[in-house]
Design a protein around this motif. Structure first.
Motif, mmCIF file in Angstrom:
data_model
loop_
_atom_site.group_PDB
_atom_site.id
_atom_site.type_symbol
_atom_site.label_atom_id
_atom_site.label_comp_id
_atom_site.label_asym_id
_atom_site.label_seq_id
_atom_site.Cartn_x
_atom_site.Cartn_y
_atom_site.Cartn_z
ATOM 1 N N LYS A 380 0.825 -1.221 0.000
ATOM 2 C CA LYS A 380 0.000 0.000 0.000
ATOM 3 C C LYS A 380 0.857 1.269 0.000
ATOM 4 O O LYS A 380 2.020 1.238 0.425
ATOM 5 C CB LYS A 380 -0.927 0.027 1.223
ATOM 6 C CG LYS A 380 -0.198 0.238 2.539
ATOM 7 C CD LYS A 380 -0.609 1.546 3.208
ATOM 8 C CE LYS A 380 0.384 2.078 4.186
ATOM 9 N NZ LYS A 380 0.419 1.619 5.501
ATOM 10 N N THR A 381 0.277 2.361 -0.495
ATOM 11 C CA THR A 381 0.869 3.691 -0.311
ATOM 12 C C THR A 381 -0.248 4.606 0.173
ATOM 13 O O THR A 381 -1.342 4.602 -0.388
ATOM 14 C CB THR A 381 1.443 4.242 -1.635
ATOM 15 O OG1 THR A 381 2.381 3.289 -2.135
ATOM 16 C CG2 THR A 381 2.171 5.562 -1.415
ATOM 17 N N SER A 382 0.047 5.369 1.234
ATOM 18 C CA SER A 382 -0.951 6.286 1.788
ATOM 19 C C SER A 382 -0.405 7.702 1.818
ATOM 20 O O SER A 382 0.774 7.896 2.085
ATOM 21 C CB SER A 382 -1.293 5.925 3.236
ATOM 22 O OG SER A 382 -1.756 4.628 3.332
ATOM 23 N N CYS A 383 -1.281 8.675 1.594
ATOM 24 C CA CYS A 383 -0.908 10.083 1.707
ATOM 25 C C CYS A 383 -1.915 10.793 2.591
ATOM 26 O O CYS A 383 -3.128 10.571 2.460
ATOM 27 C CB CYS A 383 -0.942 10.757 0.347
ATOM 28 S SG CYS A 383 0.252 10.078 -0.804
ATOM 29 N N VAL A 384 -1.412 11.661 3.456
ATOM 30 C CA VAL A 384 -2.297 12.528 4.231
ATOM 31 C C VAL A 384 -2.468 13.820 3.441
ATOM 32 O O VAL A 384 -1.489 14.403 2.963
ATOM 33 C CB VAL A 384 -1.705 12.824 5.630
ATOM 34 C CG1 VAL A 384 -2.455 13.967 6.302
ATOM 35 C CG2 VAL A 384 -1.761 11.579 6.495
ATOM 36 N N ILE A 385 -3.735 14.222 3.280
ATOM 37 C CA ILE A 385 -4.045 15.438 2.503
ATOM 38 C C ILE A 385 -5.084 16.274 3.262
ATOM 39 O O ILE A 385 -5.623 15.811 4.278
ATOM 40 C CB ILE A 385 -4.621 15.073 1.101
ATOM 41 C CG1 ILE A 385 -5.902 14.227 1.261
ATOM 42 C CG2 ILE A 385 -3.597 14.328 0.264
ATOM 43 C CD1 ILE A 385 -6.710 14.079 -0.009
ATOM 44 N N ASP A 386 -5.374 17.449 2.760
ATOM 45 C CA ASP A 386 -6.430 18.287 3.319
ATOM 46 C C ASP A 386 -7.769 17.556 3.122
ATOM 47 O O ASP A 386 -8.062 17.088 2.014
ATOM 48 C CB ASP A 386 -6.438 19.630 2.554
ATOM 49 C CG ASP A 386 -7.373 20.646 3.177
ATOM 50 O OD1 ASP A 386 -8.426 20.246 3.720
ATOM 51 O OD2 ASP A 386 -7.044 21.833 3.120
ATOM 52 N N GLU A 387 -8.554 17.511 4.185
ATOM 53 C CA GLU A 387 -9.797 16.729 4.153
ATOM 54 C C GLU A 387 -10.735 17.135 3.008
ATOM 55 O O GLU A 387 -11.437 16.302 2.444
ATOM 56 C CB GLU A 387 -10.514 16.878 5.503
ATOM 57 C CG GLU A 387 -11.691 15.958 5.646
ATOM 58 C CD GLU A 387 -12.337 16.026 7.025
ATOM 59 O OE1 GLU A 387 -11.867 16.794 7.878
ATOM 60 O OE2 GLU A 387 -13.318 15.296 7.214
#
Ligand code: ADP
Ligand code: ASP
Ligand code: MG
Length: 409
Positions: A380-387
């Motif tokens: 997996k690859t995850s990114c945190v972004i603006d909601e």
């Protein structure tokens, strides 16, 4: 006789009409000659309502009292379903978690199942009864207190019962007809999967695909229980969650998912010396707060910023704790940001293909979505972004990876 465990979620038991419909599905299974254990959730919206009640009194509620309140929703559903079955002429009996010996640890509001003694289940099955069991709840034997298994925990109740009672299959009936390549409510052209490996499903579930609680998949994987996700409203084939096979590896990205129940904490100007990270994260762990992504900046003049994510439900407690720790370690400020989300792509094929993460970052960039944090694992690859960009991110990633296919060049 073969045993089947069936689980019906909140929307499937959301009204008396729907409970009668569930009773018919269960009765049919019994008529086909199976022994049946049914697990049900609270009626749609009920758990949210109960959580709001206790929050109205105290936002920083005592988790023990929270469990006492929120576990009641399931008790209503089991009584109603058992009665509906009896009214149809079937011999059924309802049980709470305590009554079936659903033993958990003492981590209130997110307890883990330790063991299911199951004596009353065995006895009732022997007598030919349909067993109707409350999902989501258990008992901590040291105190005798009621515990709950975290949101979506009825899935875990069902799979754990299937494992303990050696059922042939665990059927999870819900308001979609299977597991899709993305939440079908966000991506209209998402595809239904015929089957998916435990590993991929575990990642999708942990990363926000709420169709199954991640711990239910852990149980399935550990005890080799096949999990079938099906529609409670229509009779059609669903998705089988099972062991990985050769075909599954051909697909690089099986699914795209998002989690809005995330929050970010940043502690600024943390002294950069050995033991500081341990001080912070040990304290959070001691309070049962799970930390997910962690980023530490390069230090300047012996100070550094540390950011990490926690579940939004833990944010208030985590923030308070971090303020205390920050005083002790002589850091500067503690900032909390609720307006973030995590978007992820998942697939066992990622193990053997390079360039997937880069393509994900490029796709987000092309859509002007800034990446705040990144984490990767084998599949997996995850990114945190603006909601506020969550749905857009899921759609563009789905278009790129699932619709256009798996060309990572
Ligand atoms: P239940 O009340 O039956 O437990 P949930 O609401 O917990 O149902 O889970 C079902 C929901 O999960 C669906 O309505 C759907 O919006 C959502 N969902 C998120 N990701 C996926 C996915 N990849 N495939 C199918 N459903 C998904
Ligand atoms: N009723 C609980 C919840 O809403 C458990 C479940 O539905 O699985 O989280
Ligand atoms: Mg659920």
């Amino acid at each position: 006789m073969s045993l089947v465990v069936m689980k019906f979620g909140g929307t499937s038991v959301g009204s008396i009409e729907k409970i009668k419909n569930v009773a018919k599905r269960v009765a049919k299974k019994k008529d086909e000659g199976y022994d049946v254990i049914v697990t049900v959730s609270a009626m749609a919206g009920e758990t949210d309502r109960l959580i709001n009640l206790i929050k109205e009194i105290e936002p920083k509620y005592d988790p023990r009292e929270y469990d006492m309140v929120v576990s009641t929703g399931e008790q209503v559903s089991i009584g109603l379903l058992a009665q509906a079955l009896k009214t149809m002429g079937y011999d059924a009996i309802s049980f709470t978690g305590f009554q079936i010996g659903m033993i958990t640890d003492g981590a209130h509001s997110k307890a883990r199942i330790k063991k299911i003694t199951g004596e009353r289940l065995r006895q009732a099955l022997k007598e030919g009864k349909i067993c109707v069991v409350a999902g989501f709840q258990g008992i901590f034997p040291e105190t005798g207190d009621i515990t709950t298994l975290g949101r979506g925990g009825s899935d875990t109740t069902a799979v754990a019962i299937a494992a303990a009672m050696k059922a042939n299959v665990c059927e999870i009936y819900t308001d979609v007809d299977g597991v899709y390549t993305a939440d079908p409510r966000i991506v209209k052209n998402a595809k239904k999967l015929d089957k998916i490996s435990y590993e991929e499903m575990l990642e999708l579930a942990s990363l926000g695909a709420k169709v199954l609680q991640s711990r239910s998949v852990e149980f399935g994987m550990k005890y080799g229980v096949d999990i079938m996700v099906l529609s409670s409203f229509e009779e059609k084939p669903g998705t089988l969650v099972t062991k990985e096979d050769k075909d599954m590896e051909k697909v690089i990205v099986s699914g795209v998912t998002c989690d809005k129940n995330q929050a970010k904490i940043t502690i600024t100007e943390v002294p950069d010396r050995p033991g500081i990270a341990a001080d912070i994260f040990e304290e959070l762990a001691n309070h049962n707060i799970n930390v997910d992504m962690i980023v530490q900046n390069v230090s300047t003049q012996g100070k550094t910023d540390i950011s990490f994510t926690v579940a939004q439900t833990d944010l208030l407690r985590a923030h308070e704790l971090c303020k205390k720790i920050s005083k002790k370690i002589e850091a500067s400020k503690v900032l909390a940001d609720e307006n973030i989300a995590k978007v992820s792509i998942v697939g066992v094929g990622m193990k053997s293909h390079a360039g997937v993460a880069a393509k994900m970052f490029k796709t987000l960039a092309e859509n002007n979505i800034n990446i705040q944090m990144i984490s990767t694992s084998e599949i997996k690859t995850s990114c945190v972004i603006d909601e506020k960009f969550t749905e857009l991110a899921v759609r563009v990633l789905h278009d790129k990876f699932v619709r256009e296919g798996d060309d990572v060049s």
